[in-house]
Design an enzyme around this catalytic site. Structure first.
Site, PDB file in Angstrom:
ATOM      1  N   GLU A 197       0.828  -1.210   0.000  1.00  0.00           N
ATOM      2  CA  GLU A 197       0.000   0.000   0.000  1.00  0.00           C
ATOM      3  C   GLU A 197       0.862   1.260   0.000  1.00  0.00           C
ATOM      4  O   GLU A 197       0.524   2.243  -0.662  1.00  0.00           O
ATOM      5  CB  GLU A 197      -0.953  -0.007   1.201  1.00  0.00           C
ATOM      6  CG  GLU A 197      -2.049  -1.060   1.133  1.00  0.00           C
ATOM      7  CD  GLU A 197      -3.008  -0.848  -0.023  1.00  0.00           C
ATOM      8  OE1 GLU A 197      -3.041   0.275  -0.584  1.00  0.00           O
ATOM      9  OE2 GLU A 197      -3.738  -1.785  -0.382  1.00  0.00           O
ATOM     10  N   TYR A 225      -5.881   6.450   4.701  1.00  0.00           N
ATOM     11  CA  TYR A 225      -6.099   5.433   3.672  1.00  0.00           C
ATOM     12  C   TYR A 225      -5.357   4.144   3.999  1.00  0.00           C
ATOM     13  O   TYR A 225      -5.935   3.056   3.994  1.00  0.00           O
ATOM     14  CB  TYR A 225      -5.665   5.922   2.285  1.00  0.00           C
ATOM     15  CG  TYR A 225      -5.578   4.763   1.324  1.00  0.00           C
ATOM     16  CD1 TYR A 225      -6.735   4.224   0.766  1.00  0.00           C
ATOM     17  CD2 TYR A 225      -4.353   4.150   1.053  1.00  0.00           C
ATOM     18  CE1 TYR A 225      -6.681   3.110  -0.062  1.00  0.00           C
ATOM     19  CE2 TYR A 225      -4.294   3.039   0.219  1.00  0.00           C
ATOM     20  CZ  TYR A 225      -5.456   2.524  -0.325  1.00  0.00           C
ATOM     21  OH  TYR A 225      -5.397   1.406  -1.123  1.00  0.00           O
ATOM     22  N   ASP A 281      -9.648   5.691  -2.001  1.00  0.00           N
ATOM     23  CA  ASP A 281      -8.531   6.224  -2.777  1.00  0.00           C
ATOM     24  C   ASP A 281      -9.098   6.997  -3.960  1.00  0.00           C
ATOM     25  O   ASP A 281     -10.317   7.212  -4.058  1.00  0.00           O
ATOM     26  CB  ASP A 281      -7.574   5.119  -3.220  1.00  0.00           C
ATOM     27  CG  ASP A 281      -8.148   4.219  -4.307  1.00  0.00           C
ATOM     28  OD1 ASP A 281      -9.373   4.309  -4.600  1.00  0.00           O
ATOM     29  OD2 ASP A 281      -7.381   3.426  -4.892  1.00  0.00           O
ATOM     30  N   CYS A 323     -13.902   2.160 -14.716  1.00  0.00           N
ATOM     31  CA  CYS A 323     -14.369   3.538 -14.501  1.00  0.00           C
ATOM     32  C   CYS A 323     -13.155   4.458 -14.353  1.00  0.00           C
ATOM     33  O   CYS A 323     -12.973   5.138 -13.352  1.00  0.00           O
ATOM     34  CB  CYS A 323     -15.266   3.596 -13.264  1.00  0.00           C
ATOM     35  SG  CYS A 323     -16.200   5.135 -13.093  1.00  0.00           S
ATOM     36  N   CYS A 352     -17.764   2.201 -20.112  1.00  0.00           N
ATOM     37  CA  CYS A 352     -19.057   2.017 -19.453  1.00  0.00           C
ATOM     38  C   CYS A 352     -19.794   0.767 -19.935  1.00  0.00           C
ATOM     39  O   CYS A 352     -20.557   0.158 -19.178  1.00  0.00           O
ATOM     40  CB  CYS A 352     -19.929   3.250 -19.669  1.00  0.00           C
ATOM     41  SG  CYS A 352     -19.239   4.765 -18.935  1.00  0.00           S
ATOM     42  N   CYS A 398     -19.091  -2.067 -17.648  1.00  0.00           N
ATOM     43  CA  CYS A 398     -19.327  -1.863 -16.218  1.00  0.00           C
ATOM     44  C   CYS A 398     -20.378  -2.848 -15.696  1.00  0.00           C
ATOM     45  O   CYS A 398     -21.434  -3.023 -16.304  1.00  0.00           O
ATOM     46  CB  CYS A 398     -19.785  -0.434 -15.954  1.00  0.00           C
ATOM     47  SG  CYS A 398     -20.077  -0.084 -14.201  1.00  0.00           S
ATOM     48  N   CYS A 446     -26.042   3.689 -12.914  1.00  0.00           N
ATOM     49  CA  CYS A 446     -25.002   4.682 -12.660  1.00  0.00           C
ATOM     50  C   CYS A 446     -25.631   6.046 -12.877  1.00  0.00           C
ATOM     51  O   CYS A 446     -26.135   6.359 -13.974  1.00  0.00           O
ATOM     52  CB  CYS A 446     -23.824   4.479 -13.605  1.00  0.00           C
ATOM     53  SG  CYS A 446     -22.603   5.823 -13.551  1.00  0.00           S
TER      54      CYS A 446
END
Length: 289
Positions: free
Chosen positions: A35, A118, A136, A189, A196, A199, A204
């Protein structure tokens, strides 16, 4: 508008990237390392270096026994090398105060050197399966579009962003949902060219509103060429590639375009604790002077 958790988790189960830090045997310490490395750095650059670090420093005490210079040298060209120093400092605290493991509690994680909102929640979620909001850039973008109907999120707000994601967490599989939400923003995304049609979300708000353009000020594109950051990187490269302190003249050769900028970059490296100057006036990586 909300996010269909079942649809998103099902998509993730079938399509999640095989990232090394997602594999079963990975420890919380190793996830913490990933991370920190992944902040502002693409997965493709992080993966091979992370694998080397896991082999070299499988537990915090192994890194704590190494010098700052060794850690900085192993960091290579990942960028923002202060992250490496924070990890080294964190490893010492984990080794001496936490039984050589990264803790599961968010508040305890927040008390570690260099661990922010985070990273603490990411470790609690991805290492320990806790259902806590993890936010994030990718998550903020997905929430802005799918929930709020905006092309781009506004300015970050830890309180607002965490509340937005907390409201979306399902009662079960919250950790998987968080990983899936992040993955959706990373591969579908995306900021520039969202696909899209691929997705998994059945609804959405942004798409259903006709994909309105971003109404706020344009994003500032961070340049690299010619910046102090580039000069800092060149100076660090010389020191990483040398086994001991070097003369100032060696450093002067890396950036002859603007001597003032070179001096400013070197001063900032000294101020950040990444570089040390010896009594003889030579320069070396932290811990090697």
């Amino acid at each position: 508008m909300t996010v269909d958790a079942d649809a998103l988790v099902s998509w993730f189960d079938e399509n999640a990237r095989d990232l090394p830090w997602r594999r079963p045997a990975v420890t919380a310490w190793q996830i913490l390392m990933s991370e920190i490395m992944l902040q502002q750095t693409p997965v493709a650059r992080v993966a091979p270096i992370w694998l080397d670090w896991v082999a070299r420093w499988p537990v915090p005490s192994a890194m704590a026994a190494s010098s700052q210079a060794e850690v900085l040298r192993a960091w290579g060209k990942l960028g923002y090398p202060r992250r490496a120093l924070r990890l080294h400092e964190c490893s010492k605290v984990l080794a001496t105060q936490h039984g050589d493991v990264a803790p599961a509690d968010v508040d305890t994680l927040l008390g570690l050197p260099g661990i922010g909102a985070y990273t603490a929640r990411a470790v609690a979620t991805f290492a320990y399966g806790q259902s806590v909001p993890v936010v994030d850039t990718n998550v903020r973008r997905v929430v802005a579009r799918a929930v709020h109907g905006l092309a781009e999120p506004g300015n970050p707000s830890t309180t607002r962003d965490l509340a937005d994601v907390r409201a979306l967490l399902p009662p079960n599989r919250g950790a998987t949902f968080s990983a899936a939400l992040m993955e959706l923003g990373a591969v579908i995304c995306t900021a520039k060219k969202p696909t899209c049609a691929e997705c998994p979300l059945p609804h959405c708000a942004w798409v259903e509103a006709g994909k309105p353009a971003h109404a706020g000020p344009p994003k500032k594109v961070q340049k690299f060429a010619g910046t102090d950051r580039q000069v800092r990187g060149k100076l660090m490269s010389v020191l990483r590639d040398t086994s001991g302190p070097v003369e100032k003249a060696r450093l002067d050769l890396v950036w002859t375009t603007d001597a003032g900028q070179r001096e400013r970059a070197l001063d900032s490296l000294l101020a950040d604790g990444l570089v040390e100057q010896t009594a003889e006036g030579l320069f070396a990586l932290a811990g090697e002077g």
